[in-house]
Design a protein around this motif. Sequence first.
Motif, PDB file in Angstrom:
ATOM      1  N   THR A 153       0.755  -1.221   0.484  1.00 24.85           N
ATOM      2  CA  THR A 153      -0.255   0.493   0.389  1.00 24.85           C
ATOM      3  C   THR A 153       0.560   1.212  -0.320  1.00 24.85           C
ATOM      4  N   ASN A 154       2.014   1.302   1.326  1.00 26.60           N
ATOM      5  CA  ASN A 154       2.940   2.472   1.127  1.00 26.60           C
ATOM      6  C   ASN A 154       3.919   2.619  -0.170  1.00 26.60           C
ATOM      7  N   VAL A 155       4.094   1.755  -0.954  1.00 26.18           N
ATOM      8  CA  VAL A 155       4.582   1.225  -2.494  1.00 26.18           C
ATOM      9  C   VAL A 155       3.671   2.503  -3.420  1.00 26.18           C
ATOM     10  N   ARG A 156       2.772   1.666  -3.394  1.00 25.85           N
ATOM     11  CA  ARG A 156       1.043   2.285  -3.964  1.00 25.85           C
ATOM     12  C   ARG A 156       0.800   3.933  -4.206  1.00 25.85           C
ATOM     13  N   ILE A 157       0.770   4.273  -2.604  1.00 21.12           N
ATOM     14  CA  ILE A 157       0.684   5.444  -2.219  1.00 21.12           C
ATOM     15  C   ILE A 157       2.001   6.566  -2.596  1.00 21.12           C
ATOM     16  N   VAL A 158       3.986   5.789  -2.418  1.00 24.73           N
ATOM     17  CA  VAL A 158       4.422   7.033  -3.288  1.00 24.73           C
ATOM     18  C   VAL A 158       4.205   6.908  -5.088  1.00 24.73           C
ATOM     19  N   LEU A 159       3.479   5.949  -5.713  1.00 26.49           N
ATOM     20  CA  LEU A 159       3.571   5.721  -7.063  1.00 26.49           C
ATOM     21  C   LEU A 159       2.484   6.532  -8.132  1.00 26.49           C
ATOM     22  N   VAL A 160       1.511   6.695  -7.061  1.00 24.57           N
ATOM     23  CA  VAL A 160       0.121   8.051  -7.442  1.00 24.57           C
ATOM     24  C   VAL A 160       0.755   9.020  -6.934  1.00 24.57           C
ATOM     25  N   ALA A 161       1.257   9.244  -5.586  1.00 25.44           N
ATOM     26  CA  ALA A 161       1.672  11.061  -5.778  1.00 25.44           C
ATOM     27  C   ALA A 161       2.447  11.417  -7.122  1.00 25.44           C
ATOM     28  N   ALA A 162       3.403  10.413  -7.212  1.00 35.02           N
ATOM     29  CA  ALA A 162       4.606  10.861  -7.827  1.00 35.02           C
ATOM     30  C   ALA A 162       3.724  11.229  -9.758  1.00 35.02           C
ATOM     31  N   GLY A 163       3.244  10.453  -9.692  1.00 34.40           N
ATOM     32  CA  GLY A 163       2.366  10.568 -11.257  1.00 34.40           C
ATOM     33  C   GLY A 163       1.105  11.512 -11.281  1.00 34.40           C
ATOM     34  N   THR A 164       0.036  11.873  -9.782  1.00 30.70           N
ATOM     35  CA  THR A 164      -0.230  13.514  -9.684  1.00 30.70           C
ATOM     36  C   THR A 164       0.304  14.321  -9.832  1.00 30.70           C
ATOM     37  N   VAL A 165       1.651  14.438  -9.129  1.00 30.81           N
ATOM     38  CA  VAL A 165       1.698  15.666  -8.749  1.00 30.81           C
ATOM     39  C   VAL A 165       2.607  15.965 -10.406  1.00 30.81           C
ATOM     40  N   ALA A 166       2.564  14.934 -11.097  1.00 24.14           N
ATOM     41  CA  ALA A 166       3.177  15.282 -12.165  1.00 24.14           C
ATOM     42  C   ALA A 166       2.615  15.709 -13.375  1.00 24.14           C
ATOM     43  N   VAL A 167       1.629  15.309 -13.551  1.00 26.20           N
ATOM     44  CA  VAL A 167       0.203  15.642 -14.250  1.00 26.20           C
ATOM     45  C   VAL A 167      -0.209  17.623 -13.608  1.00 26.20           C
ATOM     46  N   LEU A 168      -0.628  17.582 -12.536  1.00 22.15           N
ATOM     47  CA  LEU A 168      -0.548  18.830 -11.547  1.00 22.15           C
ATOM     48  C   LEU A 168       0.247  19.948 -12.459  1.00 22.15           C
ATOM     49  N   ALA A 169       2.087  18.959 -12.729  1.00 24.91           N
ATOM     50  CA  ALA A 169       2.636  19.920 -12.743  1.00 24.91           C
ATOM     51  C   ALA A 169       2.663  20.291 -14.371  1.00 24.91           C
ATOM     52  N   ALA A 170       2.282  19.667 -14.900  1.00 28.14           N
ATOM     53  CA  ALA A 170       1.948  20.426 -16.509  1.00 28.14           C
ATOM     54  C   ALA A 170       0.652  20.914 -16.667  1.00 28.14           C
ATOM     55  N   VAL A 171      -0.020  20.692 -16.034  1.00 24.74           N
ATOM     56  CA  VAL A 171      -1.050  21.433 -16.709  1.00 24.74           C
ATOM     57  C   VAL A 171      -0.792  22.590 -15.240  1.00 24.74           C
ATOM     58  N   LEU A 172      -0.660  22.764 -14.613  1.00 22.63           N
ATOM     59  CA  LEU A 172      -0.454  24.394 -13.541  1.00 22.63           C
ATOM     60  C   LEU A 172       0.607  25.578 -14.203  1.00 22.63           C
ATOM     61  N   ALA A 173       2.235  24.394 -14.306  1.00 23.71           N
ATOM     62  CA  ALA A 173       2.807  25.088 -14.566  1.00 23.71           C
ATOM     63  C   ALA A 173       3.375  25.703 -15.354  1.00 23.71           C
ATOM     64  N   SER A 174       4.495  27.463 -15.176  1.00 18.48           N
ATOM     65  CA  SER A 174       5.278  27.570 -16.421  1.00 18.48           C
ATOM     66  C   SER A 174       6.061  27.820 -15.830  1.00 18.48           C
ATOM     67  N   VAL A 175       7.245  27.241 -14.519  1.00 16.39           N
ATOM     68  CA  VAL A 175       8.139  27.813 -14.658  1.00 16.39           C
ATOM     69  C   VAL A 175       8.999  26.604 -14.585  1.00 16.39           C
ATOM     70  N   PRO A 176      10.386  26.132 -15.880  1.00 17.60           N
ATOM     71  CA  PRO A 176      10.182  24.900 -16.750  1.00 17.60           C
ATOM     72  C   PRO A 176      11.236  24.220 -15.483  1.00 17.60           C
ATOM     73  N   VAL A 177      12.209  24.601 -14.279  1.00 16.78           N
ATOM     74  CA  VAL A 177      12.318  23.281 -12.959  1.00 16.78           C
ATOM     75  C   VAL A 177      10.769  22.345 -12.436  1.00 16.78           C
ATOM     76  N   LEU A 178       9.848  23.349 -12.527  1.00 17.14           N
ATOM     77  CA  LEU A 178       8.540  21.972 -12.740  1.00 17.14           C
ATOM     78  C   LEU A 178       8.668  21.198 -13.154  1.00 17.14           C
ATOM     79  N   LEU A 179       8.320  21.810 -14.560  1.00 19.16           N
ATOM     80  CA  LEU A 179       7.403  21.166 -16.566  1.00 19.16           C
ATOM     81  C   LEU A 179       9.089  20.502 -15.785  1.00 19.16           C
ATOM     82  N   LEU A 180       9.906  20.173 -15.835  1.00 19.54           N
ATOM     83  CA  LEU A 180      11.171  19.224 -16.061  1.00 19.54           C
ATOM     84  C   LEU A 180      10.553  18.108 -15.056  1.00 19.54           C
ATOM     85  N   ALA A 181      10.088  19.110 -13.457  1.00 23.39           N
ATOM     86  CA  ALA A 181      10.103  18.399 -12.560  1.00 23.39           C
ATOM     87  C   ALA A 181       8.582  16.771 -12.528  1.00 23.39           C
ATOM     88  N   GLY A 182       8.223  17.698 -13.645  1.00 28.31           N
ATOM     89  CA  GLY A 182       6.987  16.675 -14.219  1.00 28.31           C
ATOM     90  C   GLY A 182       7.484  15.500 -14.964  1.00 28.31           C
TER      91      GLY A 182
END
Length: 408
Positions: free
Chosen positions: A324-353
Amino acid sequence: MTDNSPAHSHTSSQSPARELSRPLVPVLWLVLMASPVAAANNATVLILDDIGTALDTTAATASWLATVFALALAVATPLQAALMRHRGRPTVLFTSAALVAAGTLIVLVSPWLPLAVAGRATQAAGGAGLNVLAIALAGSARRIGAISAGMGLFGAVSPLIGTQLTDVLSWRVALSMLAITLIAVPVVSRRLAPDTAGIGRFDAGGALLVAVLSGSIVMVASNPLPALAATAISITLLIIHTRRRPDGYVPVTTIRSARFQTATCLTLALSAGYFTLLFVIPQLLITRAHWTKDAAAAGQLVAMVLASLATLGFTSIAARFSRTNVRIVLVAAGTVAVLAAVLASVPVLLLAGIFLALFAATSANATQVIAATASVPEQDKPTAIGLFTLLYLLGGAIGPAFASALVL
């Protein structure tokens, strides 16, 4: 990376007896056997214009070298798993090596695009078998993590290597990088343990339906309406077929397993997210951050290399945590990646995505195959591995379709 002892989980369902296989082959050789598939898959990204010019055609027509490779890789993956189930691992190893060698030779000498495309399909069929075999021989999430990290690294640097090989030698050499995998074949063959084979009668009807379904999904991006119709029809027919042949090419005990369904659906979602952002992030760096095309490509390359290394680190310790904890890490990483693509305009955040998207997808590929096959009968494990890998690869077909609809 060369530790041959299986990783253990604190969950009761992942005892050593339930690991995929006794790990006999040093993991570095498994990485070498599997990772060049990713390089071969991405090698055409920046050289289609060169190929088109050399073959007196357009870059769009030359892109069939990439499309057919992806299609053959997806279709051949479960077929190779079925071959492993019915004929054993040595058969898969030597058959796949022969396909890689033959396909590479065709690519090197072919004067016509259609023949070169056939060579790429032959390469992909062999690469699929070596990839499935490497995962089956890995035996633990840590070792599969090393394979996934290797594939991430090869996939990240292969477009740049492909352009350099094309400039210095030839595009044919760039499309022959998969042949590197043949170096590992003699070592792996000497360390293969005897295994049982010839279980049951081969389900040709089920294999055909899965092949049609896989091909239909891969072709959604280029021919959406016919591909979607073929997908719906093949799914319906496959459901009917599995009820008639519950122990056939797609074992009912496997696809009805809640653990298998959860692990594969999570991996498919994260894979599709990564392959979507792989195309989206460079465009966003250009439009939002006003980077040049070359700068965007270089920035994404660095982020992907770092993500592959992060995958290696995470999967080496993932067995210490609950599923369960492994999946929480994976889902959190995937979700933040999508949010970075949707919301960010700063290059470092887009690359973090793109960093987080690749980390989530490759880590899922490494950790969830153990969970997916934990409750599968031993004789069905090769098939389960093949179906799991197929769904991960299908994310590579779904992602570009999403990207085209969003920004391309």
